[in-house]
Write a protein that holds these residues in place. Structure first.
Motif, PDB file in Angstrom:
ATOM      1  N   MET A 143      33.969  27.286  65.763  1.00 16.23           N
ATOM      2  CA  MET A 143      35.102  28.148  66.090  1.00 16.23           C
ATOM      3  C   MET A 143      35.444  28.073  67.579  1.00 16.23           C
ATOM      4  O   MET A 143      36.617  28.075  67.961  1.00 16.23           O
ATOM      5  CB  MET A 143      34.798  29.594  65.689  1.00 16.23           C
ATOM      6  CG  MET A 143      34.499  29.772  64.206  1.00 16.23           C
ATOM      7  SD  MET A 143      35.761  29.093  63.109  1.00 16.23           S
ATOM      8  CE  MET A 143      37.049  30.315  63.283  1.00 16.23           C
ATOM      9  N   GLU A 144      34.431  27.983  68.417  1.00 21.02           N
ATOM     10  CA  GLU A 144      34.683  27.815  69.852  1.00 21.02           C
ATOM     11  C   GLU A 144      35.343  26.471  70.127  1.00 21.02           C
ATOM     12  O   GLU A 144      36.265  26.382  70.954  1.00 21.02           O
ATOM     13  CB  GLU A 144      33.370  27.933  70.622  1.00 21.02           C
ATOM     14  CG  GLU A 144      33.470  27.640  72.107  1.00 21.02           C
ATOM     15  CD  GLU A 144      34.384  28.588  72.854  1.00 21.02           C
ATOM     16  OE1 GLU A 144      34.902  28.199  73.918  1.00 21.02           O
ATOM     17  OE2 GLU A 144      34.609  29.725  72.362  1.00 21.02           O
ATOM     18  N   SER A 145      34.899  25.415  69.437  1.00 22.12           N
ATOM     19  CA  SER A 145      35.518  24.094  69.614  1.00 22.12           C
ATOM     20  C   SER A 145      36.982  24.113  69.198  1.00 22.12           C
ATOM     21  O   SER A 145      37.844  23.540  69.880  1.00 22.12           O
ATOM     22  CB  SER A 145      34.760  23.046  68.786  1.00 22.12           C
ATOM     23  OG  SER A 145      33.430  22.898  69.251  1.00 22.12           O
ATOM     24  N   LEU A 146      37.270  24.782  68.092  1.00 18.47           N
ATOM     25  CA  LEU A 146      38.657  24.849  67.639  1.00 18.47           C
ATOM     26  C   LEU A 146      39.519  25.630  68.630  1.00 18.47           C
ATOM     27  O   LEU A 146      40.686  25.292  68.843  1.00 18.47           O
ATOM     28  CB  LEU A 146      38.726  25.493  66.249  1.00 18.47           C
ATOM     29  CG  LEU A 146      38.086  24.680  65.109  1.00 18.47           C
ATOM     30  CD1 LEU A 146      38.239  25.416  63.790  1.00 18.47           C
ATOM     31  CD2 LEU A 146      38.681  23.282  65.014  1.00 18.47           C
ATOM     32  N   ARG A 147      38.959  26.675  69.220  1.00 25.36           N
ATOM     33  CA  ARG A 147      39.719  27.399  70.254  1.00 25.36           C
ATOM     34  C   ARG A 147      39.988  26.490  71.454  1.00 25.36           C
ATOM     35  O   ARG A 147      41.074  26.532  72.056  1.00 25.36           O
ATOM     36  CB  ARG A 147      38.955  28.651  70.681  1.00 25.36           C
ATOM     37  CG  ARG A 147      39.025  29.792  69.676  1.00 25.36           C
ATOM     38  CD  ARG A 147      38.444  31.067  70.233  1.00 25.36           C
ATOM     39  NE  ARG A 147      36.995  31.013  70.278  1.00 25.36           N
ATOM     40  CZ  ARG A 147      36.203  31.420  69.295  1.00 25.36           C
ATOM     41  NH1 ARG A 147      36.723  31.908  68.182  1.00 25.36           N
ATOM     42  NH2 ARG A 147      34.896  31.356  69.417  1.00 25.36           N
ATOM     43  N   ARG A 148      39.023  25.660  71.803  1.00 27.55           N
ATOM     44  CA  ARG A 148      39.229  24.700  72.899  1.00 27.55           C
ATOM     45  C   ARG A 148      40.280  23.669  72.525  1.00 27.55           C
ATOM     46  O   ARG A 148      41.144  23.311  73.340  1.00 27.55           O
ATOM     47  CB  ARG A 148      37.910  24.003  73.231  1.00 27.55           C
ATOM     48  CG  ARG A 148      36.837  24.926  73.814  1.00 27.55           C
ATOM     49  CD  ARG A 148      35.572  24.139  74.115  1.00 27.55           C
ATOM     50  NE  ARG A 148      34.514  24.992  74.663  1.00 27.55           N
ATOM     51  CZ  ARG A 148      33.344  24.525  75.092  1.00 27.55           C
ATOM     52  NH1 ARG A 148      33.074  23.226  75.009  1.00 27.55           N
ATOM     53  NH2 ARG A 148      32.429  25.346  75.575  1.00 27.55           N
ATOM     54  N   PHE A 149      40.194  23.144  71.283  1.00 28.98           N
ATOM     55  CA  PHE A 149      41.187  22.158  70.840  1.00 28.98           C
ATOM     56  C   PHE A 149      42.592  22.740  70.913  1.00 28.98           C
ATOM     57  O   PHE A 149      43.533  22.072  71.338  1.00 28.98           O
ATOM     58  CB  PHE A 149      40.896  21.721  69.400  1.00 28.98           C
ATOM     59  CG  PHE A 149      39.646  20.890  69.247  1.00 28.98           C
ATOM     60  CD1 PHE A 149      39.020  20.326  70.347  1.00 28.98           C
ATOM     61  CD2 PHE A 149      39.077  20.683  67.997  1.00 28.98           C
ATOM     62  CE1 PHE A 149      37.871  19.572  70.209  1.00 28.98           C
ATOM     63  CE2 PHE A 149      37.938  19.924  67.848  1.00 28.98           C
ATOM     64  CZ  PHE A 149      37.329  19.367  68.950  1.00 28.98           C
ATOM     65  N   ARG A 150      42.739  23.981  70.460  1.00 30.09           N
ATOM     66  CA  ARG A 150      44.056  24.617  70.470  1.00 30.09           C
ATOM     67  C   ARG A 150      44.592  24.740  71.895  1.00 30.09           C
ATOM     68  O   ARG A 150      45.779  24.497  72.143  1.00 30.09           O
ATOM     69  CB  ARG A 150      43.967  25.994  69.811  1.00 30.09           C
ATOM     70  CG  ARG A 150      45.293  26.723  69.722  1.00 30.09           C
ATOM     71  CD  ARG A 150      45.160  28.013  68.931  1.00 30.09           C
ATOM     72  NE  ARG A 150      44.209  28.940  69.546  1.00 30.09           N
ATOM     73  CZ  ARG A 150      43.905  30.132  69.037  1.00 30.09           C
ATOM     74  NH1 ARG A 150      44.470  30.524  67.900  1.00 30.09           N
ATOM     75  NH2 ARG A 150      43.029  30.921  69.640  1.00 30.09           N
ATOM     76  N   ALA A 151      43.709  25.122  72.826  1.00 30.25           N
ATOM     77  CA  ALA A 151      44.144  25.247  74.220  1.00 30.25           C
ATOM     78  C   ALA A 151      44.508  23.886  74.807  1.00 30.25           C
ATOM     79  O   ALA A 151      45.534  23.736  75.493  1.00 30.25           O
ATOM     80  CB  ALA A 151      43.042  25.902  75.049  1.00 30.25           C
ATOM     81  N   VAL A 152      43.684  22.872  74.537  1.00 27.10           N
ATOM     82  CA  VAL A 152      43.937  21.538  75.082  1.00 27.10           C
ATOM     83  C   VAL A 152      45.187  20.925  74.458  1.00 27.10           C
ATOM     84  O   VAL A 152      45.923  20.180  75.115  1.00 27.10           O
ATOM     85  CB  VAL A 152      42.706  20.637  74.864  1.00 27.10           C
ATOM     86  CG1 VAL A 152      43.019  19.183  75.220  1.00 27.10           C
ATOM     87  CG2 VAL A 152      41.532  21.131  75.701  1.00 27.10           C
ATOM     88  N   ALA A 153      45.439  21.244  73.174  1.00 26.25           N
ATOM     89  CA  ALA A 153      46.625  20.695  72.501  1.00 26.25           C
ATOM     90  C   ALA A 153      47.906  21.137  73.200  1.00 26.25           C
ATOM     91  O   ALA A 153      48.896  20.380  73.219  1.00 26.25           O
ATOM     92  CB  ALA A 153      46.653  21.133  71.039  1.00 26.25           C
ATOM     93  N   CYS A 154      47.901  22.319  73.772  1.00 25.90           N
ATOM     94  CA  CYS A 154      49.092  22.792  74.492  1.00 25.90           C
ATOM     95  C   CYS A 154      49.390  21.924  75.717  1.00 25.90           C
ATOM     96  O   CYS A 154      50.529  21.886  76.194  1.00 25.90           O
ATOM     97  CB  CYS A 154      48.899  24.243  74.930  1.00 25.90           C
ATOM     98  SG  CYS A 154      48.733  25.398  73.540  1.00 25.90           S
ATOM     99  N   PHE A 155      48.379  21.228  76.215  1.00 25.48           N
ATOM    100  CA  PHE A 155      48.565  20.324  77.366  1.00 25.48           C
ATOM    101  C   PHE A 155      48.766  18.879  76.929  1.00 25.48           C
ATOM    102  O   PHE A 155      49.635  18.170  77.453  1.00 25.48           O
ATOM    103  CB  PHE A 155      47.352  20.436  78.289  1.00 25.48           C
ATOM    104  CG  PHE A 155      47.276  19.363  79.330  1.00 25.48           C
ATOM    105  CD1 PHE A 155      48.108  19.397  80.447  1.00 25.48           C
ATOM    106  CD2 PHE A 155      46.393  18.299  79.197  1.00 25.48           C
ATOM    107  CE1 PHE A 155      48.038  18.395  81.406  1.00 25.48           C
ATOM    108  CE2 PHE A 155      46.326  17.291  80.142  1.00 25.48           C
ATOM    109  CZ  PHE A 155      47.153  17.348  81.260  1.00 25.48           C
ATOM    110  N   THR A 156      47.948  18.437  75.952  1.00 27.37           N
ATOM    111  CA  THR A 156      47.988  17.017  75.578  1.00 27.37           C
ATOM    112  C   THR A 156      49.233  16.661  74.768  1.00 27.37           C
ATOM    113  O   THR A 156      49.728  15.533  74.868  1.00 27.37           O
ATOM    114  CB  THR A 156      46.728  16.641  74.784  1.00 27.37           C
ATOM    115  OG1 THR A 156      46.585  17.522  73.662  1.00 27.37           O
ATOM    116  CG2 THR A 156      45.496  16.726  75.665  1.00 27.37           C
ATOM    117  N   ALA A 157      49.743  17.587  73.936  1.00 29.12           N
ATOM    118  CA  ALA A 157      50.923  17.257  73.130  1.00 29.12           C
ATOM    119  C   ALA A 157      52.113  16.906  74.017  1.00 29.12           C
ATOM    120  O   ALA A 157      52.723  15.826  73.850  1.00 29.12           O
ATOM    121  CB  ALA A 157      51.258  18.413  72.188  1.00 29.12           C
TER     122      ALA A 157
END
Length: 408
Positions: free
Chosen positions: A30-44
């Motif tokens: 769940m922590e990894s998914l929260r990180r992915f979601r945050a990083v996706a806002c930058f990488t997309a």
């Protein structure tokens, strides 16, 4: 120590470590998914910008082949943009619905890691084929990035990064790169996921220790709260019966007598003493005696009014505070309690224990200005009379005039 014992100890520690890792993985996912979601806002948006930049790229006249390189990167960046957006939306939806990880969450975590690592390998091979761009640096950066972002236990991270190398090695083997460089590229391609794996293991180890420590502290705090509640309960309750103890009863009785002087009303107490309790202990032992005491406390609680306050004085003695109750009312309550105790039969050790009790009642008038000691002493005298007259009966006594507080 024998070698077999050392091996057995190692295996036991290893199994314990694996079980601890398995327990932590859900929270880590769940922590990894929260990180992915945050990083996706930058990488997309980053992938979209890179796709536009490569689409607008004009190769120099001396290297027209770089136009094909740019087109390949445009396709890769657009595919990454779409993939990141989809993965970000799926991650967001899953995080909104669930507080704990399930198989779908772990699968999504592995899928995002694996596909992004494949993207890194694909972009790196495009650079290697056309001898342009960042080359293996992109692959190394993405590997280490997911070694940090994706919190996965070794049982997951080793296969993921191992498969990453195998896929990259296969792609490298079939890519039109310089055969003289292929061996060194294979070495570097193996070093990148290896470094990422070490990073992932160190990151996981630190995270798992912090989670386990936090859980241990939480359990310790919960146990401490329970102990504090138990101590607070035992400070004013009897441990065996759950009734108020002598000290708390005296405090409550003092408060009630003070209230009765402000709002004039009668107050009464009933002392209860089990008959022949020593014989019960001698015959059934202390466990039998404890069962009788608990049954008596339950009987008193059930038969009394909600406003009445029962307590255990100690041994086989109980006492009841009756607010706003005079002599006649107190005698009625005492007789009701006597009948309730007499009809109580305790099942113990395959047999039945029948009990009776003697009752001493006392009360004070509305303006009597009495003390707890005065009304208690009067009820105790009445109880003594009940015992002397044959037990299993109710007797009454008024407080002595000398026991009242002087008028101020």
């Amino acid at each position: 120590m024998e070698p077999s014992q050392g091996i057995a100890g190692f295996l036991a520690r290893w199994r314990a470590s694996q079980e601890a890792n398995r327990q932590v993985q859900g929270e880590a996912t769940m922590e990894s998914l929260r990180r992915f979601r945050a990083v996706a806002c930058f990488t997309a948006p980053l992938h979209a910008i890179l796709a536009l930049l490569f689409a607008a790229y004009s190769p120099p006249a001396a290297h027209p082949e770089l136009a094909q390189w740019a087109r390949a990167l445009v396709g890769a960046q657009l595919a990454a943009f779409v993939g990141v957006v989809i993965a970000g939306l799926l991650t967001h939806a899953l995080l909104r619905r669930r507080q704990r990880a399930n198989a779908a969450a772990i699968a999504l975590q592995i899928a995002v890691s694996g596909l992004y690592l494949y993207f890194g390998a694909h972009v790196t091979l495009i650079d290697l084929v056309f001898n342009a761009g960042a080359g293996l640096a992109s692959y190394l950066m993405i590997c280490i990035m997911f070694g940090v972002l994706s919190l996965t236990r070794p049982a997951i991270s080793v296969p993921v990064f191992g498969m990453t190398y195998l896929v990259f090695a296969y792609m490298l083997e079939h890519a039109p790169v310089n055969p003289m460089q292929r061996t060194s590229l294979h070495v570097i391609a193996a070093v990148a996921p290896a470094l990422a794996l070490v990073t992932a293991w160190m990151n996981w180890s630190q995270y798992a220790k912090s989670v386990l420590l936090r859980r241990q502290l939480k359990r310790s705090n919960e146990a401490l709260v329970v102990q504090q509640q138990e101590l607070a309960f035992l400070a004013d309750h009897d441990a065996l019966t759950g009734l108020y103890n002598r000290r708390e009863f005296i405090r409550l009785a003092q408060m009630e007598l003070l209230r009765a002087t402000r709002v004039p009303c009668e107050t009464a107490v009933i002392m209860v003493d089990l008959d022949f309790f020593k014989k019960i202990n001698d015959r059934y032992g202390h466990p039998g005696g404890d069962a009788v005491l608990k049954a008596t406390a339950a009987c008193l609680n059930q038969a009394l009014r909600a406003t009445d306050t029962p307590a255990r004085l100690g041994g086989e003695e109980f006492i009841v505070l009756l607010p706003a109750t005079g002599r006649e009312g107190a005698l009625q309550v005492a007789n009701k309690l006597r009948d309730a105790v007499r009809s109580t039969t305790i099942e113990f050790d395959g047999g039945r224990i029948a009990i009776t009790a003697s009752f001493g009642v006392s009360s004070v008038a509305a303006h009597a200005n009495a003390t707890v000691d005065a009304i208690y002493a009067a009820a105790d005298r009445a109880l003594y009379v009940a015992k002397q007259l044959g037990r299993d009966r109710v007797e009454y006594a008024d407080p002595e005039a000398s026991e009242f507080k002087p008028e101020s």
